[in-house]
Motif scaffolding. Sequence first.
Motif, short mmCIF file in Angstrom:
data_model
loop_
_atom_site.label_atom_id
_atom_site.label_comp_id
_atom_site.label_asym_id
_atom_site.label_seq_id
_atom_site.Cartn_x
_atom_site.Cartn_y
_atom_site.Cartn_z
N TYR A 1 1.52 -13.73 -4.71
CA TYR A 1 1.27 -12.91 -5.95
C TYR A 1 2.33 -13.35 -7.15
N THR A 2 1.75 -13.40 -8.54
CA THR A 2 2.75 -13.83 -9.43
C THR A 2 3.25 -12.61 -9.74
N GLU A 3 4.34 -12.39 -10.92
CA GLU A 3 4.98 -11.37 -11.14
C GLU A 3 4.04 -10.53 -11.77
N VAL A 4 2.88 -10.93 -12.60
CA VAL A 4 1.95 -10.23 -13.32
C VAL A 4 0.90 -9.72 -12.21
N GLU A 5 0.63 -10.32 -11.27
CA GLU A 5 -0.37 -9.63 -10.26
C GLU A 5 0.43 -8.65 -9.45
N SER A 6 1.63 -9.06 -9.10
CA SER A 6 2.22 -8.05 -8.41
C SER A 6 2.65 -6.63 -9.25
N ASP A 7 2.82 -6.92 -10.59
CA ASP A 7 2.88 -5.48 -11.14
C ASP A 7 1.60 -4.80 -11.28
N ALA A 8 0.64 -5.44 -11.26
CA ALA A 8 -0.72 -4.71 -11.16
C ALA A 8 -1.22 -4.21 -9.75
N LYS A 9 -0.70 -4.58 -8.90
CA LYS A 9 -1.41 -4.51 -7.58
C LYS A 9 -0.08 -3.36 -6.88
N PHE A 10 0.87 -3.31 -7.05
CA PHE A 10 1.90 -2.46 -6.38
C PHE A 10 2.45 -1.55 -7.34
N ALA A 11 2.51 -0.45 -6.66
CA ALA A 11 3.15 0.60 -7.60
C ALA A 11 4.66 0.52 -7.71
N THR A 12 4.99 0.98 -9.04
CA THR A 12 6.49 0.89 -9.41
C THR A 12 7.36 1.93 -8.78
N LYS A 13 8.47 1.65 -8.80
CA LYS A 13 9.38 2.93 -8.58
C LYS A 13 9.08 4.25 -9.36
N SER A 14 8.89 4.18 -10.45
CA SER A 14 8.75 5.06 -11.37
C SER A 14 7.37 5.80 -10.93
N GLU A 15 6.52 4.91 -10.73
CA GLU A 15 5.28 5.59 -10.29
C GLU A 15 5.36 6.50 -9.08
N LEU A 16 6.12 5.76 -8.15
CA LEU A 16 6.42 6.49 -6.84
C LEU A 16 6.83 7.73 -6.68
N SER A 17 7.79 7.68 -7.84
CA SER A 17 8.89 8.89 -7.89
C SER A 17 8.02 10.13 -8.18
N GLY A 18 7.01 10.01 -9.13
CA GLY A 18 6.06 11.16 -9.39
C GLY A 18 4.95 11.78 -8.46
N VAL A 19 4.94 10.79 -6.90
CA VAL A 19 4.00 11.29 -6.14
C VAL A 19 4.11 12.53 -5.61
N VAL A 20 3.40 13.40 -5.48
CA VAL A 20 3.36 14.72 -4.86
C VAL A 20 2.94 14.56 -3.48
N LEU A 21 3.70 15.33 -2.56
CA LEU A 21 3.53 15.27 -1.07
C LEU A 21 1.96 15.57 -0.78
N GLY A 22 1.27 14.76 -0.11
CA GLY A 22 -0.02 14.89 0.19
C GLY A 22 -1.14 13.90 -0.65
N GLN A 23 -0.28 13.52 -1.82
CA GLN A 23 -1.32 12.50 -2.58
C GLN A 23 -1.44 11.02 -2.19
N ILE A 24 -2.37 10.38 -2.54
CA ILE A 24 -2.17 8.96 -2.27
C ILE A 24 -1.47 8.19 -3.47
N PRO A 25 -0.49 7.55 -3.06
CA PRO A 25 0.26 6.76 -4.00
C PRO A 25 -0.24 5.75 -4.73
N PRO A 26 -0.39 5.76 -6.09
CA PRO A 26 -0.90 4.54 -6.99
C PRO A 26 -0.90 3.27 -6.52
N LYS A 27 -2.13 2.75 -6.33
CA LYS A 27 -2.09 1.32 -5.94
C LYS A 27 -1.93 0.90 -4.48
N SER A 28 -1.85 2.12 -3.87
CA SER A 28 -1.51 2.01 -2.35
C SER A 28 -2.88 1.64 -1.31
N ILE A 29 -3.98 1.95 -2.31
CA ILE A 29 -5.43 1.66 -1.57
C ILE A 29 -6.20 0.76 -2.53
#
Length: 202
Positions: free
Chosen positions: A78-106
């Motif tokens: 993956y290029t940097e651009v593709e990785s940013d689009a496919k995988f959740a960032t640290k800031s995105e994961l920090s806002g995940v509530v218990l029981g929710q599906i993390p963004p970009k994990s599926i």
Amino acid sequence: MTISNLTLSYPDFVLGQIINPDEFDQNNDEIVDKINELVNYANTDETALTTHKTSNDHDGRYYTETELNNGQLDNRYYTEVESDAKFATKSELSGVVLGQIPPKSITTNELNFDPATQVELDAVASVANNKASFKNGTGTFTSGGTSYQVTDAFITANTMVTVSPTGTKVGSWTVQSYDGYFIITSDATESSGVTFDWGAVK
């Protein structure tokens, strides 16, 4: 620019003999000239390198930043651009509530599925209404064949039949039901008899 080797006009002074001042001066001039040549070469090279770093004269032997970002180097990664689009960032994961599906994990592909056929839906609905009829059995797929027929009066063209091999098979199997029988088809010739369980619901 090519720098030649230093060759002195008078390289061999003999120990104990008086040195000719003119010969000494000649050697000294040649040494000084060579040193100055080296200094000029180094200064010229440094100037060219400094200019090159900020210029657009990079040739086609090197990948540009844009080419690398577009996967030019190796499409297996993956290029940097593709990785940013496919995988959740640290800031995105920090806002995940218990029981929710993390963004970009599926991914979209992982969520894709083949919808059930109408026959399969009718069979499930029949089971839910306690109106389904069941039958099961066993068999052995004939060695050296690519299809095998199971004859049973219970089977109709609308019967949903599932087959579970209990032996080792070579090919991928598909099942098609007809009135009074069903046929198992292998996409490869089975090299030995393959035992299986089957179940039917209608």
